[in-house]
Design a protein around this motif. Structure first.
Motif, PDB file in Angstrom:
ATOM      1  N   GLU A 102      26.895  62.717 102.977  1.00 24.89           N
ATOM      2  CA  GLU A 102      27.008  62.191 101.623  1.00 24.89           C
ATOM      3  C   GLU A 102      27.187  63.398 100.702  1.00 24.89           C
ATOM      4  OE1 GLU A 102      23.656  59.807 100.472  1.00 24.89           O
ATOM      5  OE2 GLU A 102      24.754  58.870  98.824  1.00 24.89           O
ATOM      6  N   VAL A 103      28.435  63.640 100.318  1.00 28.14           N
ATOM      7  CA  VAL A 103      28.787  64.891  99.630  1.00 28.14           C
ATOM      8  C   VAL A 103      28.012  65.045  98.315  1.00 28.14           C
ATOM      9  CG1 VAL A 103      30.689  66.188  98.613  1.00 28.14           C
ATOM     10  CG2 VAL A 103      31.097  64.762 100.611  1.00 28.14           C
ATOM     11  N   ILE A 104      28.027  63.988  97.518  1.00 23.87           N
ATOM     12  CA  ILE A 104      27.217  63.978  96.289  1.00 23.87           C
ATOM     13  C   ILE A 104      26.363  62.712  96.363  1.00 23.87           C
ATOM     14  CG2 ILE A 104      27.210  63.914  93.762  1.00 23.87           C
ATOM     15  CD1 ILE A 104      29.908  65.273  93.757  1.00 23.87           C
ATOM     16  N   PRO A 105      25.067  62.865  96.625  1.00 26.43           N
ATOM     17  CA  PRO A 105      24.235  61.664  96.737  1.00 26.43           C
ATOM     18  C   PRO A 105      24.309  60.829  95.460  1.00 26.43           C
ATOM     19  CG  PRO A 105      23.060  63.606  97.518  1.00 26.43           C
ATOM     20  CD  PRO A 105      24.329  64.097  96.896  1.00 26.43           C
ATOM     21  N   ASN A 106      24.358  59.506  95.653  1.00 25.11           N
ATOM     22  CA  ASN A 106      24.400  58.558  94.520  1.00 25.11           C
ATOM     23  C   ASN A 106      25.630  58.722  93.635  1.00 25.11           C
ATOM     24  OD1 ASN A 106      21.988  57.164  95.060  1.00 25.11           O
ATOM     25  ND2 ASN A 106      20.830  58.908  94.294  1.00 25.11           N
ATOM     26  N   PHE A 107      26.725  59.190  94.224  1.00 24.14           N
ATOM     27  CA  PHE A 107      27.930  59.468  93.416  1.00 24.14           C
ATOM     28  C   PHE A 107      28.369  58.232  92.635  1.00 24.14           C
ATOM     29  CE2 PHE A 107      32.615  60.352  93.100  1.00 24.14           C
ATOM     30  CZ  PHE A 107      32.487  61.401  92.206  1.00 24.14           C
ATOM     31  N   HIS A 108      28.531  57.119  93.341  1.00 28.53           N
ATOM     32  CA  HIS A 108      28.850  55.865  92.629  1.00 28.53           C
ATOM     33  C   HIS A 108      27.673  54.894  92.711  1.00 28.53           C
ATOM     34  CE1 HIS A 108      32.756  56.969  91.472  1.00 28.53           C
ATOM     35  NE2 HIS A 108      33.302  56.930  92.665  1.00 28.53           N
ATOM     36  N   ASP A 166      21.822  54.569  89.089  1.00 21.80           N
ATOM     37  CA  ASP A 166      21.341  55.950  88.992  1.00 21.80           C
ATOM     38  C   ASP A 166      22.054  56.686  87.849  1.00 21.80           C
ATOM     39  OD1 ASP A 166      19.775  58.141  90.306  1.00 21.80           O
ATOM     40  OD2 ASP A 166      21.782  59.016  90.436  1.00 21.80           O
ATOM     41  N   ARG A 167      23.363  56.424  87.684  1.00 26.26           N
ATOM     42  CA  ARG A 167      24.112  57.059  86.578  1.00 26.26           C
ATOM     43  C   ARG A 167      23.521  56.637  85.236  1.00 26.26           C
ATOM     44  NH1 ARG A 167      27.148  61.359  88.204  1.00 26.26           N
ATOM     45  NH2 ARG A 167      28.367  60.842  90.038  1.00 26.26           N
ATOM     46  N   TYR A 168      23.125  55.373  85.161  1.00 22.80           N
ATOM     47  CA  TYR A 168      22.547  54.855  83.916  1.00 22.80           C
ATOM     48  C   TYR A 168      21.194  55.528  83.650  1.00 22.80           C
ATOM     49  CZ  TYR A 168      20.914  51.510  80.407  1.00 22.80           C
ATOM     50  OH  TYR A 168      20.445  50.938  79.245  1.00 22.80           O
ATOM     51  N   ARG A 176      31.288  50.981 103.444  1.00 28.20           N
ATOM     52  CA  ARG A 176      32.453  51.430 104.222  1.00 28.20           C
ATOM     53  C   ARG A 176      32.673  52.921 103.998  1.00 28.20           C
ATOM     54  NH1 ARG A 176      36.119  47.359 104.918  1.00 28.20           N
ATOM     55  NH2 ARG A 176      35.720  45.394 103.862  1.00 28.20           N
ATOM     56  N   VAL A 177      33.654  53.465 104.726  1.00 35.64           N
ATOM     57  CA  VAL A 177      34.105  54.813 104.412  1.00 35.64           C
ATOM     58  C   VAL A 177      35.146  54.669 103.303  1.00 35.64           C
ATOM     59  CG1 VAL A 177      35.293  56.852 105.269  1.00 35.64           C
ATOM     60  CG2 VAL A 177      33.650  55.655 106.735  1.00 35.64           C
ATOM     61  N   THR A 178      34.850  55.237 102.158  1.00 39.60           N
ATOM     62  CA  THR A 178      35.753  55.070 101.012  1.00 39.60           C
ATOM     63  C   THR A 178      36.108  56.433 100.416  1.00 39.60           C
ATOM     64  OG1 THR A 178      33.789  54.667  99.661  1.00 39.60           O
ATOM     65  CG2 THR A 178      35.019  52.724 100.384  1.00 39.60           C
ATOM     66  N   HIS A 179      37.115  56.427  99.549  1.00 42.84           N
ATOM     67  CA  HIS A 179      37.642  57.656  98.977  1.00 42.84           C
ATOM     68  C   HIS A 179      36.782  58.132  97.804  1.00 42.84           C
ATOM     69  CE1 HIS A 179      40.330  60.098  96.477  1.00 42.84           C
ATOM     70  NE2 HIS A 179      41.051  60.345  97.560  1.00 42.84           N
ATOM     71  N   ASN A 180      36.436  57.196  96.943  1.00 41.25           N
ATOM     72  CA  ASN A 180      35.531  57.436  95.806  1.00 41.25           C
ATOM     73  C   ASN A 180      36.114  58.196  94.614  1.00 41.25           C
ATOM     74  OD1 ASN A 180      33.107  56.124  96.844  1.00 41.25           O
ATOM     75  ND2 ASN A 180      33.224  57.679  98.431  1.00 41.25           N
ATOM     76  N   ASP A 181      37.400  58.537  94.668  1.00 45.84           N
ATOM     77  CA  ASP A 181      38.012  59.208  93.496  1.00 45.84           C
ATOM     78  C   ASP A 181      39.489  58.818  93.444  1.00 45.84           C
ATOM     79  OD1 ASP A 181      38.548  60.800  91.347  1.00 45.84           O
ATOM     80  OD2 ASP A 181      38.088  62.702  92.329  1.00 45.84           O
ATOM     81  N   GLY A 231      30.631  54.186 100.968  1.00 47.63           N
ATOM     82  CA  GLY A 231      30.615  53.601  99.619  1.00 47.63           C
ATOM     83  C   GLY A 231      31.147  52.175  99.640  1.00 47.63           C
ATOM     84  N   SER A 232      31.436  51.667  98.447  1.00 46.46           N
ATOM     85  CA  SER A 232      32.006  50.312  98.351  1.00 46.46           C
ATOM     86  C   SER A 232      33.468  50.396  97.949  1.00 46.46           C
ATOM     87  CB  SER A 232      31.263  49.487  97.303  1.00 46.46           C
ATOM     88  OG  SER A 232      32.037  48.352  96.981  1.00 46.46           O
ATOM     89  N   LEU A 233      34.301  49.553  98.557  1.00 42.94           N
ATOM     90  CA  LEU A 233      35.725  49.556  98.185  1.00 42.94           C
ATOM     91  C   LEU A 233      35.936  49.070  96.756  1.00 42.94           C
ATOM     92  CD1 LEU A 233      37.177  46.560  98.058  1.00 42.94           C
ATOM     93  CD2 LEU A 233      37.255  46.822 100.502  1.00 42.94           C
ATOM     94  N   LEU A 234      34.924  48.391  96.192  1.00 42.63           N
ATOM     95  CA  LEU A 234      35.068  47.912  94.811  1.00 42.63           C
ATOM     96  C   LEU A 234      35.256  49.084  93.848  1.00 42.63           C
ATOM     97  CD1 LEU A 234      32.350  45.109  94.743  1.00 42.63           C
ATOM     98  CD2 LEU A 234      34.797  44.904  95.239  1.00 42.63           C
TER      99      LEU A 234
END
Ligand code: ADP
Ligand code: GN1
Ligand code: MG
Length: 363
Positions: free
Chosen positions: A149-155, A159-161, A208-213, A240-243
């Motif tokens: 997990e390159v950046i934990p809690n990235f999406h 947590d962002r909130y 899933r395995v997702t791109h995230n950017d 991550g989630s594909l959403l």
């Protein structure tokens, strides 16, 4: 070491002609390396190691994922060096070069391609959707546990909130009073940030395995055919989630203006482009998407746009410590475009849901 000395560490074919800054990324430092007497150029990147602290894990992810994608592309009779990023090793055959605190890597430069900052053609956007949908489908059976997990809690929007609330409390740069309207916009939506995180936790949608950017300038478009041929910027590939992947392309591609447009009258949400992307994405991902995910696609778009705005606003409040900025209010300007898009999408929410279902039914 100079950039030239760094470049000499990589196994490039021929002699270096020039090294110049390239692209519009907000995170890494990217350079185009041209070669004498050769049309094969290279991309050289200094990774942002303040953000990507575990750069070894990140590079390991990229090696694994590109190896898998190249294999699939070859099996399908495609051109793996054009349809996938190709890492160039160092002269000592390592996947990256470490210079003190810096980590450098190099890729083949994919020729005759363009990237868009603003989309002006629904066909190109449909092709972009197909490329990102196919990207997820190709990694469908990839074991997410083998990736770090390159950046934990990235999406993790919840947590962002909460990081945004902490930034507000700390008011490190004394900027809170200059952003009250934007802060209120976020506070009014505090109960909406959790929909995707909760759906993942309750296993209503799969991890899933997702791109995230997946913003639009992270895919290379063939200059001649308008096909989206190569998904780039693989730093944040992780579970991550594909959403979020779907949503980030919508956030960037359905905006009628640039992400940092100051004149908000120019910022609007283009619903025709939304439909084009849906059609392409759903075709690209095929039967790998679940019904629940289809029903939540529009939420992916709304929530990641809100999340991205929250990240820009948090960075503004913290004093511009994360995203590259060109002037003091840059992050504030960026968050305003995102919030305008959120408002537009909230108004269109029901239509966006219906479009996704209609596109899915046509596949
Ligand atoms: P960042 O993480 O900073 O966004 P990217 O990896 O997205 O960096 O690269 C920045 C830009 O460089 C891209 O938007 C694209 O224009 C260009 N680029 C990156 N890799 C390649 C490549 N292999 N071939 C052609 N252009 C590339
Ligand atoms: C950054 O690296 P780049 O410029 O493609 C950021 C994304 C944001 C985007 C906003 C690792 O993307 O998460 O959505 O800026 N990447 C990282 O433009 O934080
Ligand atoms: Mg990028």
């Amino acid at each position: 070491m100079t950039n030239y000395e760094i470049a000499k560490e990589f196994n490039f074919d021929g002699d270096i002609e020039s090294i110049s800054p390239y692209g519009e990324g907000h995170i890494n430092d990217t350079f185009l390396v041209t070669m004498k007497n050769s049309s094969q150029h290279y991309i050289l990147q200094r990774l942002n190691t303040k953000i990507f602290k575990n750069f070894r894990g990140l590079m390991d992810n990229i090696q694994k994922v590109t190896a898998k994608l190249q294999q699939i592309i070859k099996n399908q009779g495609g051109d793996d060096e054009r349809e996938c990023m190709t890492l160039i090793p160092t002269k000592t055959n390592l996947p990256y070069y470490v210079n003190g605190n810096e980590c450098w890597r190099a890729y083949l430069f994919v020729k005759d391609t363009v990237v868009y900052q603003v989309i002006d053609s629904s066909k190109v956007f449909e092709n972009t959707g197909e490329a990102f949908g196919r990207f997820i489908a190709r990694l469908d059976d990839f074991d997410a546990n083998t990736l770090c997990e390159v950046i934990p809690n990235f999406h993790n929007t919840v947590d962002r909130y909460s990081k945004f609330l902490t930034a507000l409390e700390q008011n490190k740069s004394k900027r809170v009073s200059f952003a009250q309207k934007e802060i209120d916009f976020v506070l009014q939506r505090g109960d909406k940030v959790g929909a995707i995180v909760e759906a993942l936790e309750n296993k209503k949608i799969p991890l899933r395995v997702t791109h995230n950017d997946t913003k639009i300038n992270n895919v290379l478009i063939d200059k001649n055919t308008g096909k989206a041929i190569c998904v780039i910027d693989l730093d944040t590939i992780m579970p991550g989630s594909l959403l979020y992947d779907f949503g980030d392309s919508i956030r960037s591609g359905c905006n009628t203006a640039l992400e940092d447009e100051k004149n908000l009258d120019l910022v609007d949400f283009n619903i025709e482009l939304y439909e084009a992307y849906c059609a392409g994405f759903l075709r690209g991902i095929g039967d790998k998407i679940t019904d629940q995910e289809v029903k939540m696609l529009h939420l992916g778009a709304i929530i990641i746009t809100l999340e991205c705005g929250i990240r820009f606003l948090t960075d503004y409040i913290d004093g511009d410590v994360y995203f590259k900025t060109d002037y003091p209010d840059h992050n504030l300007v960026r968050c305003r475009t995102q919030f305008k898009l959120v408002e537009k999408m909230e108004q269109l929410s029901q239509e966006l849901l219906e479009i996704a279902i209609k596109c899915k039914n046509k596949i």
